[in-house]
Motif scaffolding. Structure first.
Motif, mmCIF file in Angstrom:
data_model
loop_
_atom_site.group_PDB
_atom_site.id
_atom_site.type_symbol
_atom_site.label_atom_id
_atom_site.label_comp_id
_atom_site.label_asym_id
_atom_site.label_seq_id
_atom_site.Cartn_x
_atom_site.Cartn_y
_atom_site.Cartn_z
ATOM 1 N N ASP A 508 0.810 -1.216 0.000
ATOM 2 C CA ASP A 508 0.000 0.000 0.000
ATOM 3 C C ASP A 508 0.841 1.264 0.000
ATOM 4 N N ARG A 509 1.939 1.256 0.752
ATOM 5 C CA ARG A 509 2.760 2.468 0.830
ATOM 6 C C ARG A 509 3.333 2.817 -0.542
ATOM 7 N N VAL A 510 3.818 1.800 -1.251
ATOM 8 C CA VAL A 510 4.371 2.032 -2.592
ATOM 9 C C VAL A 510 3.272 2.515 -3.534
ATOM 10 N N TYR A 511 2.101 1.898 -3.437
ATOM 11 C CA TYR A 511 1.003 2.268 -4.329
ATOM 12 C C TYR A 511 0.538 3.703 -4.079
ATOM 13 N N GLU A 512 0.495 4.093 -2.811
ATOM 14 C CA GLU A 512 0.102 5.470 -2.504
ATOM 15 C C GLU A 512 1.147 6.456 -3.027
ATOM 16 N N MET A 514 3.093 5.993 -5.623
ATOM 17 C CA MET A 514 2.935 6.067 -7.073
ATOM 18 C C MET A 514 1.752 6.953 -7.447
ATOM 19 N N ALA A 515 0.644 6.828 -6.694
ATOM 20 C CA ALA A 515 -0.530 7.641 -6.992
ATOM 21 C C ALA A 515 -0.230 9.126 -6.832
ATOM 22 N N ARG A 516 0.511 9.469 -5.772
ATOM 23 C CA ARG A 516 0.847 10.884 -5.566
ATOM 24 C C ARG A 516 1.708 11.413 -6.706
ATOM 25 N N LEU A 517 2.657 10.614 -7.158
ATOM 26 C CA LEU A 517 3.496 11.045 -8.281
ATOM 27 C C LEU A 517 2.672 11.198 -9.555
ATOM 28 N N LEU A 518 1.749 10.290 -9.792
ATOM 29 C CA LEU A 518 0.911 10.370 -10.993
ATOM 30 C C LEU A 518 0.017 11.604 -10.966
ATOM 31 N N LEU A 519 -0.430 12.002 -9.800
ATOM 32 C CA LEU A 519 -1.208 13.244 -9.704
ATOM 33 C C LEU A 519 -0.354 14.439 -10.119
ATOM 34 N N GLU A 520 0.927 14.412 -9.737
ATOM 35 C CA GLU A 520 1.835 15.490 -10.156
ATOM 36 C C GLU A 520 2.067 15.434 -11.663
ATOM 37 N N VAL A 521 2.216 14.214 -12.194
ATOM 38 C CA VAL A 521 2.389 14.071 -13.638
ATOM 39 C C VAL A 521 1.191 14.668 -14.364
ATOM 40 N N ARG A 522 -0.007 14.357 -13.902
ATOM 41 C CA ARG A 522 -1.216 14.890 -14.535
ATOM 42 C C ARG A 522 -1.258 16.412 -14.463
ATOM 43 N N ALA A 523 -0.883 16.977 -13.310
ATOM 44 C CA ALA A 523 -0.896 18.431 -13.165
ATOM 45 C C ALA A 523 0.077 19.090 -14.145
ATOM 46 N N ARG A 549 -4.453 -5.648 -8.086
ATOM 47 C CA ARG A 549 -5.797 -5.125 -7.860
ATOM 48 C C ARG A 549 -5.818 -3.995 -6.832
ATOM 49 N N LYS A 550 -4.991 -4.118 -5.795
ATOM 50 C CA LYS A 550 -4.981 -3.071 -4.777
ATOM 51 C C LYS A 550 -4.462 -1.762 -5.363
ATOM 52 N N LEU A 551 -3.470 -1.830 -6.230
ATOM 53 C CA LEU A 551 -2.966 -0.632 -6.883
ATOM 54 C C LEU A 551 -4.066 0.014 -7.717
ATOM 55 N N ILE A 552 -4.784 -0.798 -8.496
ATOM 56 C CA ILE A 552 -5.849 -0.256 -9.344
ATOM 57 C C ILE A 552 -6.925 0.399 -8.484
ATOM 58 N N THR A 553 -7.229 -0.217 -7.333
ATOM 59 C CA THR A 553 -8.222 0.363 -6.420
ATOM 60 C C THR A 553 -7.751 1.717 -5.894
ATOM 61 N N ILE A 554 -6.479 1.806 -5.550
ATOM 62 C CA ILE A 554 -5.939 3.071 -5.035
ATOM 63 C C ILE A 554 -5.928 4.132 -6.129
ATOM 64 N N LEU A 555 -5.561 3.743 -7.346
ATOM 65 C CA LEU A 555 -5.596 4.704 -8.449
ATOM 66 C C LEU A 555 -7.017 5.207 -8.682
ATOM 67 N N ASP A 556 -7.989 4.298 -8.614
ATOM 68 C CA ASP A 556 -9.385 4.701 -8.777
ATOM 69 C C ASP A 556 -9.797 5.697 -7.692
ATOM 70 N N ARG A 557 -9.361 5.435 -6.463
ATOM 71 C CA ARG A 557 -9.738 6.314 -5.355
ATOM 72 C C ARG A 557 -9.177 7.714 -5.540
ATOM 73 N N HIS A 558 -8.023 7.806 -6.191
ATOM 74 C CA HIS A 558 -7.417 9.116 -6.440
ATOM 75 C C HIS A 558 -7.894 9.736 -7.760
ATOM 76 N N GLY A 559 -8.831 9.085 -8.422
ATOM 77 C CA GLY A 559 -9.351 9.627 -9.680
ATOM 78 C C GLY A 559 -8.391 9.494 -10.829
ATOM 79 N N LEU A 560 -7.563 8.451 -10.795
ATOM 80 C CA LEU A 560 -6.562 8.253 -11.851
ATOM 81 C C LEU A 560 -6.939 7.070 -12.747
#
Length: 560
Positions: A508-512, A514-523, A549-560
């Protein structure tokens, strides 16, 4: 309506508990039982990892406070269990006035009934309660023994209360059993106070000393993580002091007992301070105390307890030179003792002597790897206060060159700015950090301090130039974040590079992360007007890692 009835609302609960405890309290609504509404309070039980007792104090328009016997609640916090009970009260708010009225009626009815009972009826009632309540029976037995001066029975009962063996299921008292044992120790303290109040202060002194010795032996085998046993033991020590204050035992004998206890290996439980007994000891007892402490210090000059006791006594006498002489015998390499001497001299109104000792501390520690930062702060504050700003800068410069840390860089910057010399000092400091980088390249566990210093200065252009082949991922991410508006494309390249190594590990820590970095990439893509590229990139990434699956769930939660 609910707020008007109980005097608070969910906003007050959230403010008292904090967002985290409030959210956790929502999950305990179904765990609340035994809710009882009194005139100005509410009690209930909450079933969690244990069964916890909660009491909320509330009133019409007066707000709310709470107490819980869980570990977090006993530290004075408004815990999740308090939140759960508070929310339960809000959900039953319409019934609160009726329940309060009923509580008042019950209380007045009980009082009237008890008043009307005859002596024999009251005795029968007490006997009935004693038969069914073991703790009440023990308390009353102790009071009865103390009242009839049956000192043998009191001693036997007190020592039985202090015996940890009934609670030591595996050879020691576990965390869960510590509160039960603490209640018994508190009962023992009450019994000692009862002896003193009943005119048996001399017996209370002797029994308290016996109890303190027994507790010292037992305490090592108790998991007292919450300090509940320690609080009860402190009550026993207070009962001893109280009894001494009434009885006024022989001051020399008391001094000998205090020194023996403090220097013994069983003082962790009570942590007695002999100076609390100063009034009882008088001049004779204090002189004997000082004599015994000095003898113990000579026998064991490196003993911590011996040193502490002697320091306490000398400090209490107010002779600062004697205290300094005592400190000088044990100067520690970090300069902490020099600082203590300086502080004592400063408090005694001798600032010049204080500064001289602090400066000596800097000289004595010049070759040490670790120097107490408070000593450096003390000297620099003294220099600044007396207008010696250049000397403060020199001290900060020396410490920076010795430490080469970001903290030391910041302190040098603050001092040099105050002296108007930061431009010159900064150039020299950065040069020193660049030299460190060249010497240590490839050996850093963290990115070089040079990059941190440039980022802390806000010198982003220089940081970009110096970062190549030097900065670590943390520094690259910080640099990208600070530069996203002015160097968007460069920041985007950093974020994309940082995502790549996160494809391998899981969790989970790695997935979170990655999600934070992807939000920056999108911005960044949005700022550059290239959102289609991000959509394509994200789709490819999701397809590549679709089995997680857990990564995909976390990405979905962040709107990615």
């Amino acid at each position: 309506m609910a707020r008007q009835v109980v005097g608070y609302g969910e906003d007050e609960l959230r403010a008292l508990a904090g967002a985290r405890s409030f959210e956790r309290g929502l999950g305990y609504l179904d765990a609340v039982s035994g809710l009882e509404v009194g005139d100005a309070s509410v009690t209930a039980r909450v079933h969690g990892t244990g069964v916890y007792e909660v009491e909320l104090t509330l009133g019409e328009g007066t707000g709310i406070s709470g107490w819980c016997d869980c570990p977090y609640g006993q530290e004075g916090n408004f815990c999740k269990h308090c939140v759960a009970v508070g929310l339960t009260v809000l959900r039953q708010a319409e019934a609160i006035p009726r329940q309060r009225a009923a509580a008042r009626t019950r209380a007045s009815g009980l009082e009237a009934w008890l008043t009307a009972l005859s002596r024999d009826e009251l005795l029968g009632l007490v006997r009935e309660q004693v038969a069914g309540d073991r703790e009440l029976r023990r308390r009353l037995e102790l009071r009865a023994a103390a009242a009839r001066s049956d000192l043998g029975a009191v001693r036997e009962r007190v020592l039985a209360l202090l015996d940890p063996r009934p609670f030591a299921r595996y050879g020691y008292v576990e965390y869960a059993d510590a509160p039960g044992y603490a209640r018994q120790v508190a009962e023992a303290a009450d019994a000692l106070r009862a002896l003193t109040a009943g005119g048996q202060a001399a017996r209370a002194v002797g029994l308290a000393e016996e109890a303190i010795r027994a507790l010292g032996e037992a305490y090592e085998e108790i998991d007292d993580s919450d300090g509940v046993v320690g609080q009860a033991v402190a009550a026993v020590a207070e009962a001893h002091l109280e009894a001494c204050g009434v009885e006024r035992p022989d001051p020399e004998r008391l001094a000998e007992w205090l020194v023996g206890h403090v220097l013994g290996d069983r003082n962790d439980a009570t942590d007695l301070d002999p100076l609390d007994y100063a009034d009882v000891l008088g001049q004779v007892g204090l002189a004997r105390l000082r004599q015994l402490a000095a003898e113990a210090r000579r026998r064991s000059p490196r003993g911590w307890a011996e040193r502490y006791l002697m320091e306490r006594l000398v400090k209490a006498e107010g002779d600062v030179d004697a205290l300094v002489a005592l400190y000088v015998k044990d100067l520690v390499p970090s300069g902490a003792t020099h600082l203590r001497i300086a502080e004592e001299l400063g408090a005694a109104g001798r600032p010049e002597d204080a500064l001289a000792w602090a400066e000596r501390g800097l000289r004595d520690t010049a070759n040490e790897a670790h120097v107490d930062s408070r000593l450096v702060d003390y000297v620099c504050a003294s220099y600044t206060r007396t207008g010696r700003k250049a000397e403060a800068v020199a001290v900060r410069r020396d410490r920076f060159l010795a430490e080469r840390s970001l903290a030391a860089y910041r302190q040098l910057r603050a001092a040099a700015r105050a002296a108007g010399s930061w431009e010159t000092e900064r150039a020299a400091a950065l040069a020193a950090l660049r030299e460190d980088t060249r010497q240590e390249r490839g050996g850093w566990h963290r990115g070089p301090v040079l990059i941190d210093a440039l980022l802390d200065d806000g010198d982003l252009d220089t940081a970009w130039r110096e970062a190549a082949d030097r900065a670590d991922d943390r520094q690259w991410q910080q640099l990208a974040g600070l530069s996203r508006e002015t160097r968007t494309a460069d920041a985007l390249a950093v974020y994309l590079r940082l995502v790549e190594p996160l494809k391998g590990p899981t969790g989970d820590r790695v997935y979170e992360q990655m999600a934070r970095l992807l939000l920056e990439v999108r911005a960044c893509h949005r700022s550059l007007g290239t959102e289609d590229e991000f959509t394509t990139y994200l789709a490819g990434l999701r397809a590549e890692l679709k089995r997680r699956r857990k990564l995909i769930t976390i990405l979905d939660r962040h709107g990615l």
